[in-house]
Design an enzyme around this catalytic site. Structure first.
Site, PDB file in Angstrom:
ATOM      1  N   ASP A  97       0.768  -1.237   0.035  1.00 42.33           N
ATOM      2  CA  ASP A  97      -0.083  -0.087   0.042  1.00 42.33           C
ATOM      3  C   ASP A  97       0.986   1.215   0.047  1.00 42.33           C
ATOM      4  OD1 ASP A  97      -2.384   1.552   0.468  1.00 42.33           O
ATOM      5  OD2 ASP A  97      -3.265  -0.179   1.638  1.00 42.33           O
ATOM      6  N   ASP A 199      -3.014   4.671  -2.091  1.00 45.12           N
ATOM      7  CA  ASP A 199      -3.989   5.468  -1.287  1.00 45.12           C
ATOM      8  C   ASP A 199      -4.404   6.788  -1.825  1.00 45.12           C
ATOM      9  OD1 ASP A 199      -5.390   5.095   1.267  1.00 45.12           O
ATOM     10  OD2 ASP A 199      -4.347   6.772   1.728  1.00 45.12           O
ATOM     11  N   GLU A 255      -6.436   4.379  -5.888  1.00 48.15           N
ATOM     12  CA  GLU A 255      -7.626   4.573  -5.218  1.00 48.15           C
ATOM     13  C   GLU A 255      -7.939   6.030  -5.645  1.00 48.15           C
ATOM     14  OE1 GLU A 255      -9.755   4.451  -0.468  1.00 48.15           O
ATOM     15  OE2 GLU A 255      -7.788   5.651  -0.961  1.00 48.15           O
ATOM     16  N   HIS A 331     -11.404  -2.659   3.453  1.00 45.97           N
ATOM     17  CA  HIS A 331     -11.117  -2.020   5.100  1.00 45.97           C
ATOM     18  C   HIS A 331     -11.905  -1.047   5.187  1.00 45.97           C
ATOM     19  CE1 HIS A 331      -8.286   0.092   2.821  1.00 45.97           C
ATOM     20  NE2 HIS A 331      -8.078   0.930   3.893  1.00 45.97           N
ATOM     21  N   ASP A 332     -12.311  -0.164   4.339  1.00 47.60           N
ATOM     22  CA  ASP A 332     -13.231   0.982   4.387  1.00 47.60           C
ATOM     23  C   ASP A 332     -14.808   0.753   4.088  1.00 47.60           C
ATOM     24  OD1 ASP A 332     -10.863   2.406   4.718  1.00 47.60           O
ATOM     25  OD2 ASP A 332     -10.619   3.090   3.085  1.00 47.60           O
TER      26      ASP A 332
HETATM   27  C1  NOJ Z   1      -7.916   5.625   2.074  1.00 50.07           C
HETATM   28  C2  NOJ Z   1      -7.753   4.480   2.995  1.00 50.07           C
HETATM   29  O1  NOJ Z   1      -8.293   3.150   2.362  1.00 50.07           O
HETATM   30  C3  NOJ Z   1      -8.422   4.658   4.397  1.00 50.07           C
HETATM   31  O2  NOJ Z   1      -8.288   3.541   5.268  1.00 50.07           O
HETATM   32  C4  NOJ Z   1      -7.645   5.964   5.191  1.00 50.07           C
HETATM   33  O3  NOJ Z   1      -8.016   6.287   6.234  1.00 50.07           O
HETATM   34  C5  NOJ Z   1      -7.695   7.093   3.900  1.00 50.07           C
HETATM   35  N1  NOJ Z   1      -7.348   6.645   2.820  1.00 50.07           N
HETATM   36  C6  NOJ Z   1      -6.444   7.925   4.424  1.00 50.07           C
HETATM   37  O4  NOJ Z   1      -5.112   7.348   4.240  1.00 50.07           O
END
Ligand code: NOJ
Length: 559
Positions: A97, A199, A255, A331-332
């Site tokens: 990541d 990210d 992302e 994970h989000d």
């Molecule tokens: C996206 C990540 O997937 C998330 O978990 C994180 O809090 C934010 N970016 C900030 O890095």
């Protein structure tokens, strides 16, 4: 550049909650190594490992203190090298990541940067003078609530942070910063890393004049379109591609919050030499009330036809000129069957139905840890959650603004809170679901006696083996990777139906997203004269029969 990722399925490991090997309650790298045989059995081609670098863990590792060092609780650099080696032995690639929009405020660069306006690291972050009245430079908000600016008396300036105060944004306008990032990527590539999940990569280029957003009622701070897709974004990514990605043949997935399918072409059209694919947010935010001051916690009912429309638009738009990253969970995001399906009576059928629809599409599917055994959302008391996003939102919207009641907020957390996906992986029906011999970092989901890996492996009809079969199909059936896509019955409120066509082959993908049997079968006109089942989540797939609750199958034309 190789394109192994077109026939690949990638598994996301969230290390903290995957497997603890030493009883301290946190998952670790040795724990991942111990489970590589399990992942090999599933058949995945690569692991995307959420951040394992040294970090104060304000945002579970998305706040990096030292990019070149593994966080103690996860293990050592030597463990990481061993993980890479052991994974490679099993033909599993490792995707790290890359968190390069921001660092931790405890990173050496920031510690120095905040001291003065004229040191080596002064311009590594985004510093702005206060407005004449001393207030923040503009009305931009942080994704996690409050202002995106924090004042530092030592410098007499504010720094920008899109996430928590402990995650200052890096200044990508500074060439030295970009070089630092390329160097640290090379550091891990030299240790064998095969690719990068990037990210919030869509946020690295800023609108450097930082204009205020138009004021919006009920909102002191605004998060909007200027937070992303800044003017130099694609230039930066192309530079990174030339500097590190192309020379090392790295696989990439960015992302990209705020991207639609047209923007996705800019990132992923191979001619532009940027990224292989991006994660869109469009389909996973369909149940959000647009523009609400309560942001992601303001939910509306999910409309199934919109999901079909959004996913299909991405299929159509990127065909032949880009590539899709296919996912429902990470994970989000919460567990999809709890969010938009049935995680009780039809848990297994429902999990397989979502999987069929996603894995039948063109793109690279991602499986998030626990998805392959049908793990479900965790309905905890608010004080049992650990996520900084949940905690900050509670303080801001429930306590400070009083814009949402505690009860409604809790319901929203049960629906979309990030900790739903971050509960420990359920390996067995034993103590703490076999995740740890100690006290787990986050409470284990109480449904573990029913939902766990041991149970899944012992049942040939389990969700696990269904995923295994889908993954195997991805490896061997070019229609999945190359075929065209056509959505059928687009207005049908219960059925997700589409056809894939490749050369002389035709596949029909069908899923009933409903808890009732669909009596008059609307797919009749599309059924091939002669067909055979490719996969099906009820033992007796019969496309002519009424479709059972959450029934899903793929049939292929024969003859
Ligand atoms: C996206 C990540 O997937 C998330 O978990 C994180 O809090 C934010 N970016 C900030 O890095």
């Amino acid at each position: 550049m190789s394109d192994w990722w077109k026939k690949a399925v990638i598994y996301q490991v969230y290390p903290r909650s995957f497997k603890d090997s030493n009883g301290d309650g946190w998952g670790d790298l040795k724990g991942i190594i111990d489970k590589l045989d399990y992942l090999q059995l599933l058949g995945v081609d690569a692991l995307w490992i959420s951040p394992v670098y040294d970090s104060p863990q304000d945002d579970n590792g998305y706040d990096i203190r030292d990019y070149r060092k593994i966080y103690d609780r996860f293990g050592s650099n030597a463990d990481m090298e061993r993980l890479i080696g052991e994974a490679h032995k099993r033909q599993i690639k490792i995707i790290m990541d890359l968190v390069a929009n921001h660092t931790s405020d405890e990173h050496l660069w920031f510690q120095e940067s905040k001291k003065s306006k004229d040191n080596l690291f002064s311009d590594y972050y985004i510093w702005k003078d206060p407005k004449p009245d001393g207030s923040a430079p503009n009305n931009w908000g942080s994704h996690f609530g409050g202002s995106a600016w924090e004042y530092v008396p030592e410098r007499g300036q504010y720094y920008l942070h899109y996430y928590t105060k402990k995650q200052p944004d890096l200044n990508w306008e500074n060439e030295k910063v970009r070089q630092e990032i390329y160097d640290l990527m090379q550091f891990w590539i030299d240790k064998g890393v095969d690719g990068w999940r990037m990210d919030v990569i869509a946020e690295i280029s800023k609108y450097t004049d930082f204009p205020d957003y138009e004021p919006q009622s009920g909102k002191e701070f605004i998060v909007g379109s200027m937070h992303r897709n800044g003017p130099r974004l694609h230039e930066f990514i192309q530079e990174m591609n030339r500097a590190v990605l192309a020379p090392n043949d790295c696989m990439t997935v960015g992302e990209a919050p705020g991207s639609n399918a047209e923007i996705a072409k800019l990132f992923t059209n191979p001619k532009r030499q940027e990224l292989n694919m991006i994660f869109t947010f469009e389909h996973v935010e369909l149940d959000r009330v647009p523009g609400s001051p309560n942001r992601k916690w303001a939910l509306r009912p999910f409309i199934f036809t919109e999901l079909k429309q959004v996913l299909s638009n991405w299929q159509d738009t990127l065909h032949g000129c880009g590539w899709n990253a296919l996912y429902f969970e990470n994970h989000d995001r919460p567990r999809i069957i709890s969010r938009w399906g049935n995680d009780t009576t039809y848990r297994k059928e429902c999990a397989k139905a979502f999987a069929t629809v996603l894995h039948g599409m063109q793109g690279t599917p991602y499986v998030y840890q626990g998805e392959e055994i049908g793990m479900v959302n965790a309905h905890y008391e608010l004080n049992e959650y650990d996520d900084v996003e949940i905690k900050n939102a509670y303080k801001e919207y429930v306590i400070k603004n009083k814009s949402i009641s505690e009860e409604v907020f809790k319901k929203a957390v049960w629906q979309v809170g990030r900790d739903n996906a971050r509960t420990p992986m359920q390996w067995s029906a034993g103590e703490e679901a076999g995740f740890t011999t100690g006290e787990p970092c986050l409470k284990v989901n109480p449904r573990f006696p029913e939902i766990n890996v041991d149970e899944a492996l012992a049942d040939q009809d389990s969700i696990f083996y269904y995923y295994k079969k889908l993954i195997d199909l991805r490896h061997h059936e070019p229609i999945l990777t190359e075929g065209t896509y056509q959505l059928l019955l687009k207005d049908d409120p219960q059925l997700f139906v589409y056809e894939r066509v490749y050369q002389d082959q035709k596949w029909l993908v069908v899923a009933n997203f409903w808890e009732d049997t669909v009596e008059a079968n609307p797919i009749a006109p599309f059924i091939y004269d002669q067909w055979e089942a490719v996969i099906s989540n009820y033992s007796d797939a019969d496309p002519h029969a009424p479709l059972k609750p959450y029934e899903a199958f793929i049939i292929r034309k024969i003859g």
